[in-house]
Design a protein around this motif. Structure first.
Motif, PDB file in Angstrom:
ATOM      1  N   SER A 157      47.443  47.251  56.930  1.00  0.00           N
ATOM      2  CA  SER A 157      46.576  46.501  57.851  1.00  0.00           C
ATOM      3  C   SER A 157      46.897  46.777  59.317  1.00  0.00           C
ATOM      4  CB  SER A 157      46.694  45.000  57.582  1.00  0.00           C
ATOM      5  OG  SER A 157      47.987  44.522  57.938  1.00  0.00           O
ATOM      6  N   VAL A 158      47.911  47.615  59.604  1.00  0.00           N
ATOM      7  CA  VAL A 158      48.376  47.766  60.986  1.00  0.00           C
ATOM      8  C   VAL A 158      47.298  48.305  61.931  1.00  0.00           C
ATOM      9  CG1 VAL A 158      50.842  47.946  60.483  1.00  0.00           C
ATOM     10  CG2 VAL A 158      49.410  49.993  60.330  1.00  0.00           C
ATOM     11  N   GLY A 159      46.436  49.201  61.438  1.00  0.00           N
ATOM     12  CA  GLY A 159      45.378  49.729  62.296  1.00  0.00           C
ATOM     13  C   GLY A 159      44.397  48.649  62.713  1.00  0.00           C
ATOM     14  N   LEU A 177      55.720  52.858  68.069  1.00  0.00           N
ATOM     15  CA  LEU A 177      55.859  51.401  67.968  1.00  0.00           C
ATOM     16  C   LEU A 177      55.411  50.881  66.602  1.00  0.00           C
ATOM     17  CD1 LEU A 177      54.702  49.621  71.259  1.00  0.00           C
ATOM     18  CD2 LEU A 177      56.907  49.438  70.102  1.00  0.00           C
ATOM     19  N   VAL A 178      54.241  51.303  66.172  1.00  0.00           N
ATOM     20  CA  VAL A 178      53.725  50.830  64.891  1.00  0.00           C
ATOM     21  C   VAL A 178      54.565  51.394  63.745  1.00  0.00           C
ATOM     22  CG1 VAL A 178      51.667  50.629  63.448  1.00  0.00           C
ATOM     23  CG2 VAL A 178      51.413  50.771  65.914  1.00  0.00           C
ATOM     24  N   ALA A 179      55.044  52.625  63.895  1.00  0.00           N
ATOM     25  CA  ALA A 179      55.859  53.249  62.851  1.00  0.00           C
ATOM     26  C   ALA A 179      57.184  52.519  62.656  1.00  0.00           C
ATOM     27  CB  ALA A 179      56.109  54.717  63.187  1.00  0.00           C
ATOM     28  N   VAL A 180      57.747  51.974  63.720  1.00  0.00           N
ATOM     29  CA  VAL A 180      59.004  51.222  63.609  1.00  0.00           C
ATOM     30  C   VAL A 180      58.808  50.008  62.696  1.00  0.00           C
ATOM     31  CG1 VAL A 180      60.625  49.765  64.873  1.00  0.00           C
ATOM     32  CG2 VAL A 180      59.987  51.985  65.793  1.00  0.00           C
ATOM     33  N   GLY A 181      57.734  49.249  62.931  1.00  0.00           N
ATOM     34  CA  GLY A 181      57.453  48.098  62.080  1.00  0.00           C
ATOM     35  C   GLY A 181      57.120  48.508  60.659  1.00  0.00           C
ATOM     36  N   GLN A 182      56.341  49.564  60.506  1.00  0.00           N
ATOM     37  CA  GLN A 182      55.991  50.051  59.169  1.00  0.00           C
ATOM     38  C   GLN A 182      57.233  50.508  58.411  1.00  0.00           C
ATOM     39  OE1 GLN A 182      53.745  50.128  56.366  1.00  0.00           O
ATOM     40  NE2 GLN A 182      52.252  50.792  57.909  1.00  0.00           N
ATOM     41  N   ALA A 213      52.564  45.874  65.754  1.00  0.00           N
ATOM     42  CA  ALA A 213      51.185  46.376  65.768  1.00  0.00           C
ATOM     43  C   ALA A 213      50.370  45.658  66.840  1.00  0.00           C
ATOM     44  CB  ALA A 213      50.552  46.206  64.393  1.00  0.00           C
ATOM     45  N   GLY A 214      50.616  44.347  66.992  1.00  0.00           N
ATOM     46  CA  GLY A 214      49.937  43.593  68.048  1.00  0.00           C
ATOM     47  C   GLY A 214      50.340  44.068  69.427  1.00  0.00           C
ATOM     48  N   LEU A 215      51.643  44.291  69.624  1.00  0.00           N
ATOM     49  CA  LEU A 215      52.123  44.825  70.903  1.00  0.00           C
ATOM     50  C   LEU A 215      51.524  46.194  71.165  1.00  0.00           C
ATOM     51  CD1 LEU A 215      54.000  44.784  73.374  1.00  0.00           C
ATOM     52  CD2 LEU A 215      55.825  45.662  71.890  1.00  0.00           C
ATOM     53  N   ALA A 216      51.461  47.011  70.131  1.00  0.00           N
ATOM     54  CA  ALA A 216      50.865  48.348  70.271  1.00  0.00           C
ATOM     55  C   ALA A 216      49.400  48.252  70.691  1.00  0.00           C
ATOM     56  CB  ALA A 216      50.990  49.121  68.964  1.00  0.00           C
ATOM     57  N   GLY A 217      48.709  47.204  70.202  1.00  0.00           N
ATOM     58  CA  GLY A 217      47.319  47.008  70.590  1.00  0.00           C
ATOM     59  C   GLY A 217      47.177  46.735  72.079  1.00  0.00           C
ATOM     60  N   ALA A 218      48.047  45.869  72.604  1.00  0.00           N
ATOM     61  CA  ALA A 218      48.009  45.565  74.040  1.00  0.00           C
ATOM     62  C   ALA A 218      48.339  46.808  74.864  1.00  0.00           C
ATOM     63  CB  ALA A 218      48.983  44.435  74.362  1.00  0.00           C
ATOM     64  N   LEU A 219      49.335  47.571  74.408  1.00  0.00           N
ATOM     65  CA  LEU A 219      49.720  48.790  75.135  1.00  0.00           C
ATOM     66  C   LEU A 219      48.663  49.885  74.996  1.00  0.00           C
ATOM     67  CD1 LEU A 219      53.555  48.968  74.382  1.00  0.00           C
ATOM     68  CD2 LEU A 219      52.348  47.862  76.276  1.00  0.00           C
TER      69      LEU A 219
END
Length: 351
Positions: A87-89, A70-75, A241-247
């Motif tokens: 800043s994604v982490g 998920l985060v890699a897609v946005g990156q 990244a925010g969605l990844a945080g919730a998941l």
């Protein structure tokens, strides 16, 4: 005036297009190479440890990959525009805690997830504004926001910790359950991956990101709204990244002030290893996803083979260096090919 500018504009835009086609051919081959390495690695591990690819083993592999994918897609979208988001982490960590606090307060799980996405998008908007309007290098901007967000997170979280017992059972269950061996998280991630790939391939604004990454000067001459496209890439990266945080919270049921620490380097490694050129303009979100799956699989394979997990970081770093070296060699060869083609064109015109 129009007669002189238009040919120059077409010529300037033509060379990046040719270069991008040449690079894309090689990067597609790299994606196939990542698949081949992944298959060989998993197959060899299965032969060594017959329980590795059991039903639960496959499910764990998919669950471990979903957050990073998920985060890699946005990156990948940011890197395609010739930028980076370090800043994604930190965004993942603060979004995970924010959604956890919301759930503790009795919020609906969907509301908590949307809150995490909105928070991530807000930080993405900040990054995009500083990069596109402030003209500050992306590396400097996102390194600064990495520490700012991490500092805010540390002050807010303090010594507190959210655990699975503090969360609704349905929310935690979503992070573990699925259809047969395929987790719900994986299905959601694949859907988002497909939407992102379709957008980049079929929408003009998505194709503009490739043009921007290939040559900002040519993109500006072609009338592409550079600031708008850069902002879009950063907002999407922050939102994912925010969605990844919730998941992440649903998957692990545990969040503290260190959640997401160091995650940005793994994400960048996954994107570059997956064939997204760090110089921008080439690659795909599918490649970034494959890179993420490869890195998370290495993390699972080594312990299964009895190798210390300490080697995981070293291997990730080695893969990143190799990928950057390949990108550099590729860029030099493409430049040489373009010079040769330009010389042949001039020779044909004069002949």
């Amino acid at each position: 005036m129009t007669l002189t500018v238009e040919p120059v504009r077409q010529e300037v835009a033509h060379e990046p297009a040719v270069a991008r086609r040449l690079i894309d051919k090689v990067l597609r081959a790299r994606e196939l190479a990542v698949i081949a390495v992944l298959v060989v690695m998993l197959g060899a591990t299965q032969l060594s440890n017959p329980e590795f690819l059991s039903e639960q083993g496959i499910k764990d592999l998919l669950l471990n990959a979903t957050i990073l994918v998920l985060v890699a897609v946005g990156q990948a979208m940011v890197v395609i525009t010739r930028n980076v988001d370090l800043s994604v982490g930190s965004v993942l960590g603060i979004a995970a805690f924010a959604s956890g606090v919301s759930l503790q307060g009795g919020s609906n799980p969907l509301v908590a997830v949307l809150l995490a996405v909105a928070l991530g998008a807000l930080f993405g908007l900040l990054n995009g504004a500083l990069v596109s309007f402030g003209k500050v290098p992306a590396l400097v901007v996102t390194l600064g926001t990495l520490y700012i967000i991490r500092g805010i997170d540390s002050i807010w979280v303090g010594s507190r910790q959210i655990t699975a017992s503090d969360l609704p059972e349905g929310f935690v269950g979503f992070g573990h359950d699925g259809i047969s061996v395929v987790p719900y998280l994986a299905l959601l991630t694949v859907a988002i991956l497909a939407v992102a790939a379709y957008y980049l391939r079929n929408y003009r604004s998505g194709r503009d990101m490739y043009a921007l990454g290939s040559s900002p000067e040519a993109a500006q001459l072609a009338g592409i709204p550079i600031r708008k496209r850069t902002m879009t890439a950063y907002v999407v990266s922050g939102a994912l990244a925010g969605l990844a945080g919730a998941l992440y919270l649903a998957r692990f049921g545990n969040v503290d002030s260190n959640t997401g620490s160091g995650y940005e380097l793994t994400v960048v490694s996954a994107v570059v290893v997956g064939g997204v050129a760090f110089t921008g303009g080439s690659g795909s979100v599918y490649g970034a996803a494959l890179g993420a799956v490869l890195l998370t699989s290495i993390n699972s394979v080594l312990p299964a083979l009895g190798v210390s997990s300490v080697w995981v970081t070293a291997i990730n770093g080695l893969l990143l260096l190799l990928a950057i070296a390949v990108d550099r060699i590729l860029a030099l060869r493409v430049a040489a090919a373009l010079r040769k083609k330009a010389a042949q064109t001039r020779s044909a015109r004069h002949g």
